[in-house]
Design an enzyme around this catalytic site. Structure first.
Site, PDB file in Angstrom:
ATOM      1  CD  GLU A  85      12.749 -19.642  -7.464  1.00 49.56           C
ATOM      2  OE1 GLU A  85      12.495 -20.854  -8.142  1.00 49.56           O
ATOM      3  OE2 GLU A  85      12.890 -18.639  -7.790  1.00 49.56           O
ATOM      4  CE  LYS A 102      13.779 -16.140  -9.339  1.00 43.71           C
ATOM      5  NZ  LYS A 102      12.980 -16.801  -9.806  1.00 43.71           N
ATOM      6  NE  ARG A 148       4.450   1.665  -2.231  1.00 42.87           N
ATOM      7  CZ  ARG A 148       5.484   2.084  -0.916  1.00 42.87           C
ATOM      8  NH1 ARG A 148       6.497   1.787  -1.468  1.00 42.87           N
ATOM      9  NH2 ARG A 148       4.790   1.288   0.040  1.00 42.87           N
ATOM     10  CD  GLU A 200      13.717 -16.718 -13.981  1.00 49.45           C
ATOM     11  OE1 GLU A 200      12.310 -16.444 -13.955  1.00 49.45           O
ATOM     12  OE2 GLU A 200      13.827 -16.562 -12.569  1.00 49.45           O
ATOM     13  CD1 TRP A 217      -1.802  -6.313  -1.810  1.00 48.23           C
ATOM     14  CD2 TRP A 217      -1.161  -5.686  -3.945  1.00 48.23           C
ATOM     15  NE1 TRP A 217      -1.032  -7.154  -2.217  1.00 48.23           N
ATOM     16  CE2 TRP A 217      -1.034  -6.911  -3.985  1.00 48.23           C
ATOM     17  CE3 TRP A 217      -1.395  -4.864  -5.244  1.00 48.23           C
ATOM     18  CZ2 TRP A 217      -0.544  -7.774  -4.931  1.00 48.23           C
ATOM     19  CZ3 TRP A 217      -0.887  -5.515  -6.145  1.00 48.23           C
ATOM     20  CH2 TRP A 217      -0.807  -6.809  -6.199  1.00 48.23           C
ATOM     21  CG  HIS A 252      22.985 -41.865 -11.056  1.00 51.04           C
ATOM     22  ND1 HIS A 252      23.395 -43.178 -10.617  1.00 51.04           N
ATOM     23  CD2 HIS A 252      22.643 -41.278  -9.302  1.00 51.04           C
ATOM     24  CE1 HIS A 252      23.023 -43.435  -9.187  1.00 51.04           C
ATOM     25  NE2 HIS A 252      23.177 -43.087  -8.683  1.00 51.04           N
ATOM     26  CG  ASN A 262       1.162   1.333   3.632  1.00 52.55           C
ATOM     27  OD1 ASN A 262      -0.180   1.533   3.386  1.00 52.55           O
ATOM     28  ND2 ASN A 262       2.449   1.995   3.286  1.00 52.55           N
ATOM     29  N   GLY A 263       0.683  -2.131   6.165  1.00 53.16           N
ATOM     30  CA  GLY A 263       0.702  -3.157   7.050  1.00 53.16           C
ATOM     31  C   GLY A 263      -0.351  -3.492   8.093  1.00 53.16           C
ATOM     32  CB  CYS A 303      -0.872   0.138   1.319  1.00 52.62           C
ATOM     33  SG  CYS A 303      -1.306  -1.542   1.468  1.00 52.62           S
ATOM     34  CE  LYS A 358       6.221 -10.985 -11.402  1.00 48.57           C
ATOM     35  NZ  LYS A 358       7.171 -11.304 -10.384  1.00 48.57           N
TER      36      LYS A 358
HETATM   37  C1  F6R Z   1      10.578 -17.293 -12.138  1.00 50.08           C
HETATM   38  C2  F6R Z   1       9.029 -16.936 -12.740  1.00 50.08           C
HETATM   39  C3  F6R Z   1       8.576 -18.065 -13.244  1.00 50.08           C
HETATM   40  C4  F6R Z   1       6.580 -18.231 -12.566  1.00 50.08           C
HETATM   41  C5  F6R Z   1       5.863 -19.094 -13.365  1.00 50.08           C
HETATM   42  C6  F6R Z   1       3.633 -19.089 -12.571  1.00 50.08           C
HETATM   43  O1  F6R Z   1      10.828 -16.140 -11.599  1.00 50.08           O
HETATM   44  O2  F6R Z   1       9.024 -16.182 -12.066  1.00 50.08           O
HETATM   45  O3  F6R Z   1       8.800 -19.204 -13.425  1.00 50.08           O
HETATM   46  O4  F6R Z   1       6.898 -18.726 -11.227  1.00 50.08           O
HETATM   47  O5  F6R Z   1       5.703 -18.403 -14.766  1.00 50.08           O
HETATM   48  O6  F6R Z   1       3.760 -18.242 -12.234  1.00 50.08           O
HETATM   49  P1  F6R Z   1       3.012 -17.900 -11.386  1.00 50.08           P
HETATM   50  O7  F6R Z   1       3.391 -17.876  -9.805  1.00 50.08           O
HETATM   51  O8  F6R Z   1       2.477 -16.102 -11.448  1.00 50.08           O
HETATM   52  O9  F6R Z   1       1.479 -19.399 -11.820  1.00 50.08           O
END
Ligand code: F6R
Length: 626
Positions: free
Chosen positions: A499, A503, A27, A506, A90, A522, A116-117, A2, A621
């Protein structure tokens, strides 16, 4: 997250507040509102949707339209108020609705607040205040602050805020104003950010600098636990007991773009640094009892279902899938329930065996991922109950499920998920502990210990962020030209490795592979060469010794071992190319801390390769298509 903005001075507050809120739009928000004081009146106008909806409401009502906001909106729009507060919300507690939007006010409409919070003890306070006659009009935790301040008000707003602040638990920031002191704003901070903007005969306060950057660059930081009294002629900082605090002013030389990123060079870096706060928000009031977990909140799954569940199936994609993998270890260990992990895009086409007695958990930060939604629908049609874990209120996943557990990461702008990931993991931990409580699979003392450890997570993340910068930058410097990285882990360290590898891949476009360390011999061991960087998650766990053996195998092939370690694994520091120590926490919770240096490593490498980390090529995203 928020946004808050407040103004007290000599110019029309309405325009300044709206301009400030516009600057906080980045935000993310789902509703907005402002309150103004003038001519012995205090009025609020709130609207669901974006700021143009709020402006339209103000405009429409000023023009005398009968569509609805009532006299308050007319008055707000027409008065030349020079004191006011504004907010973009939010949603976290309570639906997206006008009633839940801020500002909130007390029963007599004397005290207005923007918050906020999270207020962790709001239920206790709300019960007490309701018994004393307060009339609550929203589903939010924030509203309690307005009623609480009003209950303490005895002619001095600052004193009432201090008394209220002393009773509030949680982490939050708020700004209050009272119709009886029209030239005063009083703000308070516990954890959530607040900053003062100083002017000549006028003062600003906001949750972030962009809200007033066009008006002043002279700022004063509000520190944790402080109360701030703003009047046109000046600003006083106080302790909660009312003692004055001296505070230097600073000049900010950020441009608007940097200011939006809170001074960080990218949104991703800002979001990595927000992780302590967002994890704190995600667990906050849900562990308020101190010894157990409370997930009974609007929209939650009926807990009676938890007791009859025979099996859990998690469906998700990408980073959310990795969060689910960590959850599998935790739920199986704590609640002794079988958990199956499914990549959503595979599951939906597999004619899966699923039905009554199954709880299917769909994890998606956006709440819109097509494959995850389809997998959940398949399971629901076959009789399973479906729980969504998401960061976005009102997203499709919330409509396609029987209940929702929200993460509270705020808007994530960087395409690579960081803060939403750690919040997903935190949410699954909460779920695992609640299942264990309901099923009686863990002794209450163990649950209390784990709840205590959950509460330590934000601090451990902070400590990690403060300490790993130098070793991570050095590794990035040594390896940013490499074309392949291998990541290894065992047990909960495996999803952390997965993970970390995702990261790096990507945002730096470097080929990575992530493996269960025991699988290395293996196949992937054939990839190891003289300089291959191998990132090993070697934090304390029952499988640490096994992990160390795997690292020795890697070293024997001349590859470079980069190890994430904790105190228990400190002895391996001299056997590896470089060790990145992180604070130790219960080993089941360690992934949230261990992933932080891997996010930063990916970031530092991508930066050195000159890439756009916030918008990596080919990635979106929100993935609303198959
Ligand atoms: C990696 C990333 C993607 C999402 C994936 C699922 O950094 O952001 O691998 O995790 O596209 O997205 P959501 O969580 O929105 O279903």
């Amino acid at each position: 997250m928020c946004g808050i903005v407040g103004y007290v001075g000599k110019r029309p507050a309405r325009e300044l507040l709206l301009a400030g809120l516009k600057k906080l739009e980045y935000r993310g928000y789902d509703s907005a509102g402002i309150s103004l004081i003038a001519d012995d009146h205090i009025d609020a106008v709130r609207a669901v949707g974006n700021l143009s909806a709020l402006e339209a409401k103000l405009g429409a009502n000023a023009a005398g339209s009968a569509d609805g906001a009532g006299d308050g909106a007319v008055a707000v729009a027409e008065r030349a108020a020079t004191t006011g507060i504004g907010h973009t919300r939010w949603a976290t507690h309570g639906r997206v609705s006008e009633e839940n939007a801020h500002p909130h006010y007390d029963t007599d409409d004397q005290v207005h607040v923007v918050v906020n919070g999270i207020v962790e003890n709001y239920m206790t306070l709300k019960r007490r205040l309701s018994d004393d006659g307060s009339d609550f009009t929203s589903e939010t935790d924030a509203e309690v602050i307005a009623h609480l301040i009003a209950s303490h008000y005895d002619g001095e707003l600052a004193a009432a805020v201090r008394a209220a602040f002393a009773e509030l638990e949680g982490h939050f920031a708020f700004v209050a104003m009272s119709v009886r002191e029209p030239k005063t704003l009083v703000a308070a901070r516990r954890e959530c950010p607040l900053v003062v903007g100083r002017g000549e005969g006028e003062q600003f306060i906001a949750s972030a600098v962009p809200a007033f950057l066009a008006q002043t660059r002279t700022v004063q930081q509000v520190e944790n636990g402080e109360i701030v009294v703003l009047r046109p002629r000046g600003v006083e900082f106080q302790t909660v007991s009312g003692d004055p605090i001296a505070r230097e002013t600073e000049q900010v030389d950020w441009d608007e773009d940097t200011a939006e990123k809170g001074g960080y060079e990218t949104f991703m870096l800002k979001e990595i640094h927000e992780q302590a706060d967002t994890v704190a928000e995600t667990i906050a009031d849900r562990v308020a009892r101190g010894t157990g977990v409370d997930l009974d909140e609007p929209g939650a799954l009926d807990e009676a279902l938890f007791v009859g569940v025979d099996r859990i199936v998690v469906v998700a994609c990408g980073t959310s899938y990795h969060a689910g993998l960590i959850g599998r270890y935790a739920i199986e260990e704590w609640a002794r329930l079988p958990v199956e992990m499914e990549i959503a895009s595979e599951y939906r086409y597999r004619n899966p065996v699923v039905g009554e007695g199954d709880l299917v958990i769909g994890i998606s930060q956006s709440g819109e991922t097509a494959d995850t939604l389809a997998a959940m629908r398949t399971a629901r049609q076959r009789g399973a109950k479906v729980l969504a874990i998401t960061n976005v209120m009102g997203s499709q996943i919330t409509r396609d499920s029987d209940g929702v557990l929200f993460t509270r990461a705020g808007l994530e702008i960087g395409v690579a998920a960081t803060k939403t990931f750690v919040c997903q993991v935190a949410a699954i931990y909460l779920l695992g502990l609640r299942l264990a409580e309901l099923r009686g699979s863990l002794p209450p003392e163990r649950i209390a210990t784990l709840v205590g450890e959950l509460g330590r997570l934000p601090h451990c993340i902070e400590e990690t962020l403060a300490s790993v910068g130098t070793p991570v930058a050095q590794i990035a410097e040594d390896h940013w030209r490499d074309e392949f990285f291998l990541y290894l882990g065992r047990h909960v360290g495996l999803p952390v490795a997965l993970e970390g590898a995702l990261k790096l891949k990507e945002i730096s476009y470097i080929a990575t592979d992530a493996y269960a360390a025991g699988e290395m011999k293996h196949g992937p061991i054939a990839l190891l060469g003289d300089r291959t960087p191998v990132v090993c998650v070697a934090t304390d766990s029952p499988v640490l010794e096994k992990m160390i053996s795997n690292m020795q195998e890697v070293r024997a092939r001349g590859a470079h071992v980069i190890a994430i370690t904790t105190a228990a694994s400190a002895h391996i520091a001299d056997q590896v190319e470089v060790a990145i120590p992180v604070p130790a926490i219960d080993w089941m919770l360690q992934p949230i801390v261990a992933v932080v240096p891997l996010q930063l490593l990916a970031y530092e490498i991508a930066k050195r390769r000159g890439l756009n980390v916030d918008q990596p090529r080919n990635l979106a995203k929100t993935v609303t298509v198959e």
